[in-house]
Design a protein around this motif. Structure first.
Motif, PDB file in Angstrom:
ATOM      1  N   LEU A   1       9.419   1.193   1.591  1.00 21.51           N
ATOM      2  CA  LEU A   1      10.315   1.737   0.567  1.00 21.51           C
ATOM      3  C   LEU A   1      10.084   3.241   0.498  1.00 21.51           C
ATOM      4  O   LEU A   1       8.947   3.702   0.346  1.00 21.51           O
ATOM      5  N   LEU A   2      11.171   3.985   0.613  1.00 22.10           N
ATOM      6  CA  LEU A   2      11.053   5.439   0.634  1.00 22.10           C
ATOM      7  C   LEU A   2      10.981   6.002  -0.783  1.00 22.10           C
ATOM      8  O   LEU A   2      11.936   5.906  -1.554  1.00 22.10           O
ATOM      9  N   LEU A   3       9.823   6.570  -1.104  1.00 22.24           N
ATOM     10  CA  LEU A   3       9.644   7.223  -2.407  1.00 22.24           C
ATOM     11  C   LEU A   3       9.062   8.615  -2.171  1.00 22.24           C
ATOM     12  O   LEU A   3       8.201   9.083  -2.911  1.00 22.24           O
ATOM     13  N   ASP A   4       9.553   9.242  -1.096  1.00 21.55           N
ATOM     14  CA  ASP A   4       9.008  10.548  -0.714  1.00 21.55           C
ATOM     15  C   ASP A   4       9.871  11.704  -1.212  1.00 21.55           C
ATOM     16  O   ASP A   4       9.681  12.846  -0.829  1.00 21.55           O
ATOM     17  N   GLY A   5      10.820  11.398  -2.106  1.00 19.65           N
ATOM     18  CA  GLY A   5      11.615  12.470  -2.720  1.00 19.65           C
ATOM     19  C   GLY A   5      10.845  13.130  -3.846  1.00 19.65           C
ATOM     20  O   GLY A   5       9.742  12.696  -4.204  1.00 19.65           O
ATOM     21  N   ALA A   6      11.468  14.178  -4.418  1.00 24.09           N
ATOM     22  CA  ALA A   6      10.789  14.967  -5.456  1.00 24.09           C
ATOM     23  C   ALA A   6      10.325  14.095  -6.623  1.00 24.09           C
ATOM     24  O   ALA A   6       9.290  14.348  -7.224  1.00 24.09           O
ATOM     25  N   ASN A   7      11.104  13.063  -6.981  1.00 26.60           N
ATOM     26  CA  ASN A   7      10.740  12.203  -8.117  1.00 26.60           C
ATOM     27  C   ASN A   7      10.174  10.846  -7.695  1.00 26.60           C
ATOM     28  O   ASN A   7       9.940   9.969  -8.532  1.00 26.60           O
ATOM     29  N   GLY A   8      10.007  10.683  -6.394  1.00 23.06           N
ATOM     30  CA  GLY A   8       9.649   9.372  -5.860  1.00 23.06           C
ATOM     31  C   GLY A   8       8.411   8.752  -6.485  1.00 23.06           C
ATOM     32  O   GLY A   8       8.405   7.565  -6.831  1.00 23.06           O
ATOM     33  N   SER A   9       7.364   9.566  -6.695  1.00 25.03           N
ATOM     34  CA  SER A   9       6.097   8.975  -7.153  1.00 25.03           C
ATOM     35  C   SER A   9       6.210   8.420  -8.578  1.00 25.03           C
ATOM     36  O   SER A   9       5.412   7.572  -8.976  1.00 25.03           O
TER      37      SER A   9
ATOM     38  N   LEU B   1       0.819  -1.208   0.000  1.00 25.92           N
ATOM     39  CA  LEU B   1       0.000   0.000   0.000  1.00 25.92           C
ATOM     40  C   LEU B   1       0.847   1.250   0.000  1.00 25.92           C
ATOM     41  O   LEU B   1       2.023   1.229   0.334  1.00 25.92           O
ATOM     42  N   VAL B   2       0.198   2.341  -0.401  1.00 27.97           N
ATOM     43  CA  VAL B   2       0.872   3.633  -0.403  1.00 27.97           C
ATOM     44  C   VAL B   2       0.554   4.317   0.914  1.00 27.97           C
ATOM     45  O   VAL B   2      -0.582   4.277   1.375  1.00 27.97           O
ATOM     46  N   THR B   3       1.557   4.918   1.529  1.00 25.84           N
ATOM     47  CA  THR B   3       1.298   5.703   2.730  1.00 25.84           C
ATOM     48  C   THR B   3       1.957   7.067   2.586  1.00 25.84           C
ATOM     49  O   THR B   3       2.970   7.213   1.908  1.00 25.84           O
ATOM     50  N   THR B   4       1.327   8.066   3.239  1.00 24.42           N
ATOM     51  CA  THR B   4       1.932   9.403   3.193  1.00 24.42           C
ATOM     52  C   THR B   4       2.403   9.820   4.585  1.00 24.42           C
ATOM     53  O   THR B   4       2.754  10.960   4.817  1.00 24.42           O
ATOM     54  N   GLN B   5       2.392   8.840   5.500  1.00 19.76           N
ATOM     55  CA  GLN B   5       2.927   9.120   6.843  1.00 19.76           C
ATOM     56  C   GLN B   5       4.436   9.301   6.776  1.00 19.76           C
ATOM     57  O   GLN B   5       5.083   8.773   5.863  1.00 19.76           O
ATOM     58  N   SER B   6       4.985  10.018   7.757  1.00 16.28           N
ATOM     59  CA  SER B   6       6.449  10.123   7.774  1.00 16.28           C
ATOM     60  C   SER B   6       7.017   8.783   8.237  1.00 16.28           C
ATOM     61  O   SER B   6       6.338   8.009   8.914  1.00 16.28           O
ATOM     62  N   ILE B   7       8.257   8.538   7.880  1.00 24.69           N
ATOM     63  CA  ILE B   7       8.837   7.205   8.083  1.00 24.69           C
ATOM     64  C   ILE B   7       8.874   6.790   9.556  1.00 24.69           C
ATOM     65  O   ILE B   7       8.738   5.606   9.871  1.00 24.69           O
ATOM     66  N   GLU B   8       8.976   7.754  10.462  1.00 26.83           N
ATOM     67  CA  GLU B   8       8.993   7.386  11.895  1.00 26.83           C
ATOM     68  C   GLU B   8       7.665   6.750  12.309  1.00 26.83           C
ATOM     69  O   GLU B   8       7.600   5.980  13.260  1.00 26.83           O
TER      70      GLU B   8
ATOM     71  N   GLU C   1       1.200  13.519  -3.704  1.00 27.90           N
ATOM     72  CA  GLU C   1       1.359  12.532  -4.778  1.00 27.90           C
ATOM     73  C   GLU C   1       0.482  11.292  -4.569  1.00 27.90           C
ATOM     74  O   GLU C   1       0.574  10.332  -5.327  1.00 27.90           O
ATOM     75  N   LEU C   2      -0.326  11.345  -3.517  1.00 26.24           N
ATOM     76  CA  LEU C   2      -1.068  10.144  -3.125  1.00 26.24           C
ATOM     77  C   LEU C   2      -1.872   9.532  -4.270  1.00 26.24           C
ATOM     78  O   LEU C   2      -1.772   8.338  -4.552  1.00 26.24           O
ATOM     79  N   GLN C   3      -2.659  10.385  -4.946  1.00 24.41           N
ATOM     80  CA  GLN C   3      -3.525   9.862  -6.014  1.00 24.41           C
ATOM     81  C   GLN C   3      -2.734   9.224  -7.131  1.00 24.41           C
ATOM     82  O   GLN C   3      -3.033   8.106  -7.570  1.00 24.41           O
ATOM     83  N   LYS C   4      -1.727   9.942  -7.579  1.00 27.32           N
ATOM     84  CA  LYS C   4      -0.874   9.443  -8.664  1.00 27.32           C
ATOM     85  C   LYS C   4      -0.223   8.120  -8.261  1.00 27.32           C
ATOM     86  O   LYS C   4      -0.189   7.161  -9.029  1.00 27.32           O
ATOM     87  N   ALA C   5       0.240   8.083  -7.017  1.00 28.33           N
ATOM     88  CA  ALA C   5       0.918   6.882  -6.532  1.00 28.33           C
ATOM     89  C   ALA C   5      -0.049   5.701  -6.468  1.00 28.33           C
ATOM     90  O   ALA C   5       0.296   4.582  -6.857  1.00 28.33           O
ATOM     91  N   GLU C   6      -1.259   5.956  -6.016  1.00 24.72           N
ATOM     92  CA  GLU C   6      -2.223   4.849  -5.917  1.00 24.72           C
ATOM     93  C   GLU C   6      -2.635   4.326  -7.283  1.00 24.72           C
ATOM     94  O   GLU C   6      -2.831   3.133  -7.456  1.00 24.72           O
ATOM     95  N   ARG C   7      -2.753   5.228  -8.241  1.00 22.81           N
ATOM     96  CA  ARG C   7      -3.056   4.796  -9.610  1.00 22.81           C
ATOM     97  C   ARG C   7      -1.954   3.897 -10.164  1.00 22.81           C
ATOM     98  O   ARG C   7      -2.216   2.864 -10.773  1.00 22.81           O
TER      99      ARG C   7
END
Ligand code: BES
Ligand code: ZN
Ligand code: ZN
Length: 484
Positions: free
Chosen positions: A105-113, A6-13, A152-158
């Motif tokens: 998996l960390l994909l929270d950078g500018a290009n992550g999504s 699943l995609v999450t937008t929580q911070s890694i901690e 980026e949540l929507q894009k990531a979930e798609r």
């Protein structure tokens, strides 16, 4: 059981994970650093990778979490999408070795999504094992969180959804190829096609038995004669909500086992011919994915399914049959059977009124000698279609190299006894096979032929694939349909 992703937008901690994975690339920013202990470790890892590029992987352990960071700088062969899948598969092995069950998996950078899709594919394809017949199974299961930016949540979930569908279908094709020849025969493929049609609301037609003869599917009948398991032609139809101008036919060779027939093959490696329906499997799986993803173009999947066996009723070298389009063929070698059954499937593509036809087949040993096991051969009568297939594959890590349909070599297929001989002699075997097929392409259709005899099965692991079937072609077909 399906892997949980699943995609999450929580911070890694806050994300529940015992293994945190990051991929560092000098140009593309996949992860964010920040001031948490993990954030600091990430920044430090990034610095180390940049300073001395001797490091490939850095592991740090925290109280309840392990961090592993991969560096892409050493990956010179594949692009970052493809190497991300490789790293993801490696992280899965790491998780299994050290007993981690929750991977982030960390994909929270500018290009992550942009990499959510590839990561998903890496997880689903990298997790695949064909161990149903082994006592020792891979018991380790992980669940995955893809950490993304909230915006980026929507894009990531798609992306997760799309790649998950395709990758699971790739795995379905792999299962079909890995299954032994006594478990998968033409009827098995037909039954699966019906199931796929029901689930995805596709039109389905199966031609078998006396109907095959009556409707003139002479190639299938000739090749299937030697086997206890009757041949059949499978047709699956996907139609978009809005009628499309183009109509794509995907045509697959579905030889469920290729002994060679009376021109029998040598024993060594013959077992791999349980996968001689890899083209058909790719078409079935692609149709299942297409039914779910609903591209804008009409797509018809056609599979010519038969088993090539010797026996009292088998076709003989020298036999002549009249193909569906009226051309006569002398069967010089019964082991060149794929092209015979494909004459029928190509004719059917014409009857279905396809404007674009792409056939896929484990057709020749010659293509393996020419291109090896990482690249498939492609030939065709339309440069734009060939280019479109090559580009579609390249976007997903399936490589094709074009071979020329040298007109002069058409002569190698001449026979004093029939319009065509079914083999072309010692040289340029992949090309003469392509030239043979070209004789059966319906008038006016744009056509490309994919010879996947190299990459359909692997003797040792490759990229994120363990040894065994790859499901080659499924990803290309889905992308191709979406690109219309
Ligand atoms: N299924 C084989 C081709 C093949 C070989 C696929 C190796 C995957 C790996 C095909 O039906 C075949 O036997 N082709 C012959 C043709 C020859 C008789 C002209 C071949 O390539 O040897
Ligand atoms: Zn053969
Ligand atoms: Zn074959």
């Amino acid at each position: 059981m399906k892997m949980k992703i699943l995609v999450t937008t929580q911070s890694i901690e806050k994300v529940k994970a015992d293994l945190v994975v990051a991929i560092d690339d000098p140009k593309v920013e996949l992860f964010e650093t920040g001031s948490s202990p993990i954030g600091k470790a990430l920044a430090e890892a990034r610095k180390t990778f940049r300073k001395k590029n001797v490091h490939r992987e850095i592991v740090r352990t925290f109280e309840s979490q392990t961090l592993v960071v991969y560096s892409s700088t050493h990956e010179k062969v594949y692009d970052l999408h493809e190497s991300s899948k490789i790293f993801v598969a490696r992280a899965l092995a790491f998780a299994a070795d050290y007993g981690h069950s929750k991977v982030a998996l960390l994909l929270d950078g500018a290009n992550g999504s942009d990499y959510v899709g590839s990561a998903t594919e890496g997880f689903v394809l990298g997790d695949y094992r064909f161990d149903k017949y082994r006592k020792e199974k891979r018991a380790h299961k992980v669940s995955v969180s893809l950490v993304c930016r909230p915006a980026e949540l929507q894009k990531a979930e798609r992306a997760l959804l799309r790649y998950r569908v395709v990758s699971e279908e790739v795995n379905r094709a792999r299962d079909l190829v890995n299954e032994p020849g006594d478990r998968v025969y033409p009827k098995t493929l037909a039954a699966l096609a019906r199931k796929i049609a029901r689930a995805g609301k596709l039109g389905a037609t199966i031609v078998s038995g006396a109907q095959l003869e009556k409707q003139g599917y002479t190639g299938l009948v000739a090749v299937g004669k030697g086997s206890l398991y009757a041949p059949c032609l499978i047709v699956l139809r996907y139609r978009p909500a809005k009628k499309s101008k183009h109509h794509l036919a995907l045509v697959g060779k579905g030889i469920t086992f290729d002994t060679g027939g009376i021109s029998i093959k040598p024993a060594e490696g013959m077992w791999t011919m349980k996968g001689d329906m890899a083209g058909g499997a790719a078409v079935l799986a692609a149709m299942a994915a297409i039914a779910k993803l609903k591209p804008k173009v009409a797509v018809t999947g056609i599979i010519a399914a038969a088993e090539n066996f010797p026996g009292p009723k088998a076709q003989r070298p020298g036999d002549i049959f009249i193909a569906k389009n009226g051309k006569s063929v002398m069967v010089d070698n019964t082991d060149a059977e794929g092209r015979l059954v494909l004459t029928d499937a190509l004719a059917r593509a014409g009857e279905e009124k396809a404007t674009h036809i792409v056939d896929v087949a484990t057709l020749t040993g010659a293509v393996v000698r020419a291109l090896g096991t990482s690249v498939a051969g492609i030939m065709g009568n339309d440069p734009d279609l060939v280019r479109a297939v090559i580009d579609a594959g390249a976007r997903h890590g399936e490589a094709y190299w074009e071979l020329p349909l040298i007109a002069e070599y058409r002569e190698l297929l001449k026979s004093p006894y029939a319009d065509l001989n079914n083999i072309g002699g010692k040289f340029a075997g992949a090309i003469t096979a392509g030239l043979f097929l070209q004789e059966f392409v319906p008038d006016g259709a744009l056509w490309a032929h994919l010879d996947i005899a190299g990459p359909f099965i692997l003797e040792k692991k490759w990229k994120y694939y363990p040894e065994g079937a790859t499901g080659f072609g499924v990803k290309t077909f889905v992308e191709l349909a979406e690109s219309f």
